[in-house]
Write an enzyme that holds these catalytic residues in place. Structure first.
Site, PDB file in Angstrom:
ATOM      1  N   ASN A 181       0.857  -1.183   0.000  1.00  0.00           N
ATOM      2  CA  ASN A 181       0.000   0.000   0.000  1.00  0.00           C
ATOM      3  C   ASN A 181       0.895   1.235   0.000  1.00  0.00           C
ATOM      4  OD1 ASN A 181      -1.862   2.021   0.455  1.00  0.00           O
ATOM      5  ND2 ASN A 181      -2.221   1.493   2.607  1.00  0.00           N
ATOM      6  N   LYS A 221       0.037   4.289  -0.282  1.00  0.00           N
ATOM      7  CA  LYS A 221      -0.637   5.486   0.241  1.00  0.00           C
ATOM      8  C   LYS A 221      -0.461   6.648  -0.755  1.00  0.00           C
ATOM      9  CE  LYS A 221       0.378   3.655   4.766  1.00  0.00           C
ATOM     10  NZ  LYS A 221       0.162   3.801   6.178  1.00  0.00           N
ATOM     11  N   HIS A 248      -9.527   1.252   5.175  1.00  0.00           N
ATOM     12  CA  HIS A 248      -8.216   1.469   5.810  1.00  0.00           C
ATOM     13  C   HIS A 248      -8.390   2.444   6.972  1.00  0.00           C
ATOM     14  CE1 HIS A 248      -4.064   2.693   6.415  1.00  0.00           C
ATOM     15  NE2 HIS A 248      -3.717   1.584   5.782  1.00  0.00           N
ATOM     16  N   GLU A 264      -6.740   4.881   7.926  1.00  0.00           N
ATOM     17  CA  GLU A 264      -6.544   6.298   7.581  1.00  0.00           C
ATOM     18  C   GLU A 264      -7.807   6.876   6.948  1.00  0.00           C
ATOM     19  OE1 GLU A 264      -2.902   5.751   5.392  1.00  0.00           O
ATOM     20  OE2 GLU A 264      -1.879   5.289   7.273  1.00  0.00           O
ATOM     21  N   GLU A 291      -5.273  -4.953  10.910  1.00  0.00           N
ATOM     22  CA  GLU A 291      -4.299  -3.879  11.045  1.00  0.00           C
ATOM     23  C   GLU A 291      -4.522  -3.145  12.357  1.00  0.00           C
ATOM     24  OE1 GLU A 291      -2.420  -2.734   7.146  1.00  0.00           O
ATOM     25  OE2 GLU A 291      -4.117  -1.419   7.378  1.00  0.00           O
ATOM     26  N   GLY A 339       2.283   2.613  10.700  1.00  0.00           N
ATOM     27  CA  GLY A 339       3.151   3.772  10.490  1.00  0.00           C
ATOM     28  C   GLY A 339       3.828   4.253  11.760  1.00  0.00           C
ATOM     29  N   SER A 366       3.469  -1.717  10.230  1.00  0.00           N
ATOM     30  CA  SER A 366       4.922  -1.572  10.403  1.00  0.00           C
ATOM     31  C   SER A 366       5.720  -2.842  10.112  1.00  0.00           C
ATOM     32  CB  SER A 366       5.235  -1.067  11.827  1.00  0.00           C
ATOM     33  OG  SER A 366       4.681   0.210  12.027  1.00  0.00           O
TER      34      SER A 366
END
Ligand code: PEP
Length: 268
Positions: free
Chosen positions: A24, A26, A114, A116, A186, A192, A232
């Site tokens: 991904n 992003k 996701h 985010e 996740e 991140g 991560s």
């Protein structure tokens, strides 16, 4: 056009499921940089590296078309993935891209829900469900992201959060269809942040997700669903996470932007 090599993707002998490792990207890389990264990744992998897991690449929307052309013209063994889509097929939705448009680009996997998107863009479980449905209606596979925040984890709410996110996302789908989706566990505290969940954390998240799917659709369906771990992941942690019970692949953010790191993860 290059001759197509026959590279056999093997299922995990322990589960019968095909592993999937997804990158991904992003909101990173313009389309020229994206082409360079895919080429670098391709030249860094050997034929044998494609046998372990399918590899999907999820660039920003502006790079989907150039990467589609690159993958198809050079017969690269990468699947094209998107990071998001809107649920309506077309209309007055300024700035959005529909599932139909993605499927015309031969996109195979679409990330949905996701963290985010949930946190920054306010996507609710209901919106995630609509998007999941739209992706499936276009014969693409959703990678449904679910995960708990650090606060939810500390409050002992992980089970409730994962079960709710899974349940609501697949609410209106048939068992046959649910069996085809990919779920990415996740934990938000690991995305991140450099904090990686342990293989035991990954297993327990995957187990909770599978148990909820089994409760809703039966054990056979739950056993067919593939569950990735994301958060991560690095070349150092990839092997143990991939070997964790119940884990069928990885969703990789930061490390997928580095061809060398991502290929080491694939070889893990
Ligand atoms: C992600 O974006 O889904 C992700 C797991 O990111 P990172 O690997 O950078 O934590």
């Amino acid at each position: 056009m290059a001759a197509k090599k026959v590279l056999e993707l093997k299922p995990n002998p322990r589960t019968g499921r095909y592993r999937l490792i997804s990158g991904n990207w992003k909101m990173n890389l313009n389309h020229l940089e994206a082409i360079q990264l895919v080429q670098k990744l391709y030249f860094g992998l050997r034929d044998v590296d494609y046998g372990f897991a399918e590899i999907s690449i999820h660039p920003p929307a502006t790079s989907l078309r150039p990467i589609q052309l690159l993958i198809e013209s050079d017969r690269m063994h990468f699947s094209l993935g998107a990071q998001n889509c809107y649920f309506a097929p077309s209309g007055a939705y300024t700035g959005e891209v529909s599932a139909q448009m993605l499927s015309k680009l031969n996109v195979k996997y679409v990330i949905v829900g996701h963290s985010e998107r949930r946190r920054i863009f306010g996507e609710t479980d209901e919106v995630v469900a609509l998007k999941t449905k739209a992706i499936l209606a276009e014969q693409m596979t959703p990678i449904l992201c679910v995960g708990e925040t650090a606060e939810e984890r500390e409050a002992g709410e992980t089970d409730d959060v994962l079960m709710r996110q899974v349940r609501l996302a697949v609410a209106d789908l048939s068992a046959e269809v649910v069996a085809t989706i990919v779920v990415a566990y996740e934990p938000i505290w690991a995305i991140g942040t450099g904090l990686v969940a342990t293989p035991e954390d990954a297993t327990s998240g995957a187990q909770l997700i599978r148990e909820e799917l089994a409760r809703l659709y039966g054990g056979d369906v739950a056993e067919r669903v593939r569950i990735q771990y994301g958060g991560s992941v690095t070349p150092v942690t990839a092997h143990d996470l991939l070997e964790a019970d119940g884990v069928d692949g990885l969703l990789v953010g930061g490390a997928s932007l580095d061809a060398e790191a991502f290929s080491r993860i694939i070889r893990a």
